[in-house]
Design a protein around this motif. Sequence first.
Motif, PDB file in Angstrom:
ATOM      1  N   TYR A 119      22.890  62.964  22.672  1.00  0.00           N
ATOM      2  CA  TYR A 119      23.105  62.705  21.247  1.00  0.00           C
ATOM      3  C   TYR A 119      22.776  61.252  20.907  1.00  0.00           C
ATOM      4  O   TYR A 119      22.251  60.969  19.833  1.00  0.00           O
ATOM      5  CB  TYR A 119      24.543  63.053  20.857  1.00  0.00           C
ATOM      6  N   ALA A 120      23.086  60.339  21.813  1.00  0.00           N
ATOM      7  CA  ALA A 120      22.764  58.921  21.588  1.00  0.00           C
ATOM      8  C   ALA A 120      21.253  58.725  21.515  1.00  0.00           C
ATOM      9  O   ALA A 120      20.752  57.992  20.663  1.00  0.00           O
ATOM     10  CB  ALA A 120      23.362  58.062  22.697  1.00  0.00           C
ATOM     11  N   ASP A 128      21.473  54.842  26.220  1.00  0.00           N
ATOM     12  CA  ASP A 128      22.507  53.874  26.594  1.00  0.00           C
ATOM     13  C   ASP A 128      23.573  53.695  25.508  1.00  0.00           C
ATOM     14  O   ASP A 128      24.641  53.149  25.780  1.00  0.00           O
ATOM     15  CB  ASP A 128      21.876  52.509  26.891  1.00  0.00           C
ATOM     16  N   MET A 129      23.291  54.169  24.304  1.00  0.00           N
ATOM     17  CA  MET A 129      24.243  54.016  23.197  1.00  0.00           C
ATOM     18  C   MET A 129      25.340  55.081  23.225  1.00  0.00           C
ATOM     19  O   MET A 129      26.128  55.191  22.295  1.00  0.00           O
ATOM     20  CB  MET A 129      23.494  54.082  21.852  1.00  0.00           C
ATOM     21  N   TRP A 130      25.426  55.853  24.313  1.00  0.00           N
ATOM     22  CA  TRP A 130      26.460  56.887  24.420  1.00  0.00           C
ATOM     23  C   TRP A 130      27.854  56.287  24.322  1.00  0.00           C
ATOM     24  O   TRP A 130      28.790  56.935  23.858  1.00  0.00           O
ATOM     25  CB  TRP A 130      26.305  57.699  25.715  1.00  0.00           C
ATOM     26  N   ARG A 131      27.988  55.023  24.708  1.00  0.00           N
ATOM     27  CA  ARG A 131      29.306  54.367  24.664  1.00  0.00           C
ATOM     28  C   ARG A 131      29.825  54.235  23.231  1.00  0.00           C
ATOM     29  O   ARG A 131      31.024  54.304  22.986  1.00  0.00           O
ATOM     30  CB  ARG A 131      29.225  52.998  25.329  1.00  0.00           C
ATOM     31  N   PRO A 142      32.773  60.224  29.748  1.00  0.00           N
ATOM     32  CA  PRO A 142      31.775  61.028  29.037  1.00  0.00           C
ATOM     33  C   PRO A 142      31.639  62.444  29.592  1.00  0.00           C
ATOM     34  O   PRO A 142      31.189  63.339  28.886  1.00  0.00           O
ATOM     35  CB  PRO A 142      30.481  60.238  29.212  1.00  0.00           C
ATOM     36  N   LEU A 143      32.057  62.662  30.825  1.00  0.00           N
ATOM     37  CA  LEU A 143      31.966  64.002  31.400  1.00  0.00           C
ATOM     38  C   LEU A 143      33.107  64.905  30.918  1.00  0.00           C
ATOM     39  O   LEU A 143      33.075  66.116  31.148  1.00  0.00           O
ATOM     40  CB  LEU A 143      31.944  63.926  32.923  1.00  0.00           C
ATOM     41  N   LEU A 153      29.207  60.796  14.945  1.00  0.00           N
ATOM     42  CA  LEU A 153      28.168  59.825  15.295  1.00  0.00           C
ATOM     43  C   LEU A 153      28.179  58.739  14.220  1.00  0.00           C
ATOM     44  O   LEU A 153      27.699  58.955  13.104  1.00  0.00           O
ATOM     45  CB  LEU A 153      26.791  60.504  15.362  1.00  0.00           C
ATOM     46  N   PRO A 154      28.752  57.573  14.533  1.00  0.00           N
ATOM     47  CA  PRO A 154      28.932  56.538  13.504  1.00  0.00           C
ATOM     48  C   PRO A 154      27.614  55.834  13.162  1.00  0.00           C
ATOM     49  O   PRO A 154      26.690  55.797  13.971  1.00  0.00           O
ATOM     50  CB  PRO A 154      29.892  55.563  14.184  1.00  0.00           C
TER      51      PRO A 154
END
Length: 156
Positions: A119-120, A128-131, A142-143, A153-154
């Motif tokens: 999704y990131a 890398d923006m998953w955080r 995340p798992l 998703l901001p």
Amino acid sequence: MSLLFDTYIPPSVDTPVDGGMDVSLLTSRVVSLTHITGSLHRPPIVTFSWGTITFRGIVTDVKQKFTMFLPSGIPVRAKLDVTFKAASDNEMLSRLSPLESPDRTKYRVMKEGEYLWNYANEEYDSPDMWRVIAKENGIMNPLDAGPGQMLKLPPL
């Protein structure tokens, strides 16, 4: 507040198979209460009443998790964690959502085999923006995020 939705119909003598309608048809109505209305420039005002308790405000966040599916994959149970913010007058509402700042927050329901970094990458062009997504949704690992979970998703 947590809300439970259940449309599951267990097998019976008359109908020997599981049944129920898609619960997301009901839960999407609650999720839509977080969307900013164009003419108001804010989410709609809601009133929550339970017995003698009455609360007036706006829905600021909804975390949705599907907890039961039919064999066909249709979700029939869901839990929504809903966050409200009190709003007593128009001045307070205008401070909650300034007129000149459009909301670009998006929501996605996680699918089987997808992870936060998918999704990131799709939304921010960087896995890398998953955080950012994890932090926004209160996800420590995340798992732990899985199919049926609603992701916020901001905007960046």
